[in-house]
Design an enzyme around this catalytic site. Structure first.
Site, PDB file in Angstrom:
ATOM      1  N   ARG A  39       0.828  -1.214   0.000  1.00  0.00           N
ATOM      2  CA  ARG A  39       0.000   0.000   0.000  1.00  0.00           C
ATOM      3  C   ARG A  39       0.862   1.263   0.000  1.00  0.00           C
ATOM      4  O   ARG A  39       0.592   2.206  -0.746  1.00  0.00           O
ATOM      5  CB  ARG A  39      -0.946   0.019   1.190  1.00  0.00           C
ATOM      6  CG  ARG A  39      -2.054  -1.036   1.109  1.00  0.00           C
ATOM      7  CD  ARG A  39      -2.878  -1.069   2.364  1.00  0.00           C
ATOM      8  NE  ARG A  39      -2.009  -1.424   3.489  1.00  0.00           N
ATOM      9  CZ  ARG A  39      -2.326  -1.273   4.760  1.00  0.00           C
ATOM     10  NH1 ARG A  39      -3.494  -0.755   5.102  1.00  0.00           N
ATOM     11  NH2 ARG A  39      -1.501  -1.628   5.710  1.00  0.00           N
ATOM     12  N   ASN A  57      -6.112  -2.786   1.946  1.00  0.00           N
ATOM     13  CA  ASN A  57      -6.053  -4.244   2.108  1.00  0.00           C
ATOM     14  C   ASN A  57      -7.471  -4.784   2.224  1.00  0.00           C
ATOM     15  O   ASN A  57      -8.363  -4.105   2.751  1.00  0.00           O
ATOM     16  CB  ASN A  57      -5.291  -4.633   3.377  1.00  0.00           C
ATOM     17  CG  ASN A  57      -3.800  -4.509   3.223  1.00  0.00           C
ATOM     18  OD1 ASN A  57      -3.259  -4.427   2.122  1.00  0.00           O
ATOM     19  ND2 ASN A  57      -3.100  -4.503   4.342  1.00  0.00           N
TER      20      ASN A  57
END
Length: 114
Positions: A39, A57
């Site tokens: 990320r 996520n």
């Protein structure tokens, strides 16, 4: 000389229109993409390309998100998501969906969602 000026102006108009062509696409990345800073790297890459979007996520172990910006930069980001990712990640598959042209950005900045 007049012909050169006309051609120069015409080429600049085409270049301007190309930069104004905006796209939006959603993505889901499969593989070893959680716990490997995927990320953070996605956010950094999106910002470096001047894109807006978000990344998150999932409970299923994938990473999802959306990117928006100039079409050429969106395509560059798609290649990055599919082939590069974070240094410790392993990308098995990248799925892109709902790709569309947008007249203006609906998202501003790039963030991680939780």
């Amino acid at each position: 000389m007049l012909l050169l000026m006309i051609l120069f102006c015409f080429s600049n108009v085409n270049m301007s229109e190309k930069h104004l062509h905006l796209s939006s696409v959603e993505f889901e990345i499969f593989g070893n993409v959680q716990g490997v800073c995927f990320r953070m790297y996605t956010e950094d890459q999106g910002r470096s390309l001047g894109l807006s979007g978000w990344v998150k996520n999932t409970r299923q172990g994938t990473v999802v998100g959306e990117i928006q910006g100039p079409s050429d930069k969106v395509e560059e980001m798609k290649l990055w998501l599919k082939n590069v990712g974070s240094p410790s990640s392993r990308i098995d598959r990248a799925v892109f969906s709902n790709q569309r042209d947008v007249s203006r950005l609906e998202l501003h900045g790039f963030s991680t969602r939780y």
